[in-house]
Design a protein around this motif. Structure first.
Motif, PDB file in Angstrom:
ATOM      1  N   VAL A   1       0.439 -19.525 -27.773  1.00 27.53           N
ATOM      2  CA  VAL A   1       0.403 -20.985 -27.574  1.00 27.53           C
ATOM      3  C   VAL A   1       1.225 -21.678 -28.647  1.00 27.53           C
ATOM      4  O   VAL A   1       2.016 -22.589 -28.353  1.00 27.53           O
ATOM      5  CB  VAL A   1      -1.064 -21.483 -27.579  1.00 27.53           C
ATOM      6  CG1 VAL A   1      -1.132 -22.990 -27.658  1.00 27.53           C
ATOM      7  CG2 VAL A   1      -1.791 -20.978 -26.348  1.00 27.53           C
ATOM      8  N   VAL A   2       1.070 -21.271 -29.890  1.00 26.21           N
ATOM      9  CA  VAL A   2       1.840 -21.888 -30.978  1.00 26.21           C
ATOM     10  C   VAL A   2       3.328 -21.626 -30.784  1.00 26.21           C
ATOM     11  O   VAL A   2       4.163 -22.522 -30.950  1.00 26.21           O
ATOM     12  CB  VAL A   2       1.361 -21.363 -32.351  1.00 26.21           C
ATOM     13  CG1 VAL A   2       2.306 -21.780 -33.457  1.00 26.21           C
ATOM     14  CG2 VAL A   2      -0.042 -21.866 -32.633  1.00 26.21           C
TER      15      VAL A   2
ATOM     16  N   HIS B   1       4.917 -21.089 -27.972  1.00 27.12           N
ATOM     17  CA  HIS B   1       5.372 -21.917 -26.851  1.00 27.12           C
ATOM     18  C   HIS B   1       5.591 -23.357 -27.290  1.00 27.12           C
ATOM     19  O   HIS B   1       6.592 -23.987 -26.925  1.00 27.12           O
ATOM     20  CB  HIS B   1       4.352 -21.852 -25.714  1.00 27.12           C
ATOM     21  CG  HIS B   1       4.627 -22.828 -24.619  1.00 27.12           C
ATOM     22  ND1 HIS B   1       5.665 -22.691 -23.735  1.00 27.12           N
ATOM     23  CD2 HIS B   1       4.003 -23.990 -24.289  1.00 27.12           C
ATOM     24  CE1 HIS B   1       5.662 -23.716 -22.889  1.00 27.12           C
ATOM     25  NE2 HIS B   1       4.669 -24.514 -23.210  1.00 27.12           N
ATOM     26  N   GLN B   2       4.670 -23.887 -28.071  1.00 31.85           N
ATOM     27  CA  GLN B   2       4.788 -25.269 -28.522  1.00 31.85           C
ATOM     28  C   GLN B   2       5.988 -25.454 -29.450  1.00 31.85           C
ATOM     29  O   GLN B   2       6.634 -26.498 -29.442  1.00 31.85           O
ATOM     30  CB  GLN B   2       3.514 -25.719 -29.230  1.00 31.85           C
ATOM     31  CG  GLN B   2       2.308 -25.830 -28.331  1.00 31.85           C
ATOM     32  CD  GLN B   2       2.468 -26.904 -27.283  1.00 31.85           C
ATOM     33  OE1 GLN B   2       3.080 -27.933 -27.534  1.00 31.85           O
ATOM     34  NE2 GLN B   2       1.937 -26.674 -26.107  1.00 31.85           N
ATOM     35  N   MET B   3       6.299 -24.435 -30.250  1.00 33.88           N
ATOM     36  CA  MET B   3       7.421 -24.552 -31.172  1.00 33.88           C
ATOM     37  C   MET B   3       8.766 -24.409 -30.459  1.00 33.88           C
ATOM     38  O   MET B   3       9.762 -24.984 -30.898  1.00 33.88           O
ATOM     39  CB  MET B   3       7.302 -23.498 -32.277  1.00 33.88           C
ATOM     40  CG  MET B   3       6.151 -23.773 -33.224  1.00 33.88           C
ATOM     41  SD  MET B   3       5.918 -22.473 -34.426  1.00 33.88           S
ATOM     42  CE  MET B   3       7.379 -22.643 -35.399  1.00 33.88           C
TER      43      MET B   3
ATOM     44  N   ARG C   1       9.409 -25.156 -27.099  1.00 32.26           N
ATOM     45  CA  ARG C   1       9.659 -26.018 -25.946  1.00 32.26           C
ATOM     46  C   ARG C   1      10.569 -27.180 -26.321  1.00 32.26           C
ATOM     47  O   ARG C   1      10.587 -27.643 -27.461  1.00 32.26           O
ATOM     48  CB  ARG C   1       8.360 -26.517 -25.337  1.00 32.26           C
ATOM     49  CG  ARG C   1       7.666 -27.567 -26.147  1.00 32.26           C
ATOM     50  CD  ARG C   1       6.407 -28.024 -25.452  1.00 32.26           C
ATOM     51  NE  ARG C   1       5.800 -29.061 -26.248  1.00 32.26           N
ATOM     52  CZ  ARG C   1       5.056 -30.009 -25.761  1.00 32.26           C
ATOM     53  NH1 ARG C   1       4.804 -30.045 -24.467  1.00 32.26           N
ATOM     54  NH2 ARG C   1       4.537 -30.912 -26.538  1.00 32.26           N
TER      55      ARG C   1
ATOM     56  N   THR D   1      11.596 -30.911 -26.424  1.00 31.85           N
ATOM     57  CA  THR D   1      10.843 -32.169 -26.430  1.00 31.85           C
ATOM     58  C   THR D   1      11.689 -33.348 -26.004  1.00 31.85           C
ATOM     59  O   THR D   1      11.340 -34.488 -26.280  1.00 31.85           O
ATOM     60  CB  THR D   1      10.258 -32.434 -27.822  1.00 31.85           C
ATOM     61  OG1 THR D   1      11.332 -32.463 -28.762  1.00 31.85           O
ATOM     62  CG2 THR D   1       9.260 -31.372 -28.200  1.00 31.85           C
TER      63      THR D   1
END
Length: 82
Positions: free
Chosen positions: A63-64, A66-68, A70, A72
């Motif tokens: 999850v971390v 993926h968030q880093m 993606r 924005t």
């Protein structure tokens, strides 16, 4: 090495299995686990343990990551000349 480990585990588990039906207020140890059928098959138990452990411990890192990674929305737009 494995035979020594197996013998020591068996010495610990045999008294528990003998007192499984009586004398233990909570019932048989491991009877309330959701994969009780897999407890009697070592290979199935190992596979379940690996899958559950991988998902449980690996999900936060995925999850971390993926968030880093993606997008924005890209860089902010440049101002228009007047």
């Amino acid at each position: 090495m494995w035979s020594t480990l197996r013998t020591s585990v068996r010495n610990i588990c045999n008294p528990l299995s003998r007192s499984c039906h009586h004398g233990y207020p909570g019932g048989c140890p491991g009877a309330n686990l959701p994969w009780s059928k897999g407890m009697h098959n070592p290979m199935r138990f190992t596979i379940f343990w690996v899958v559950i452990g991988t998902v449980g411990f690996g999900a936060p890192w995925l999850v971390v990551r993926h968030q880093m990674l993606r997008n924005t929305g890209g860089p902010p737009p440049e101002p228009k000349p007047e």
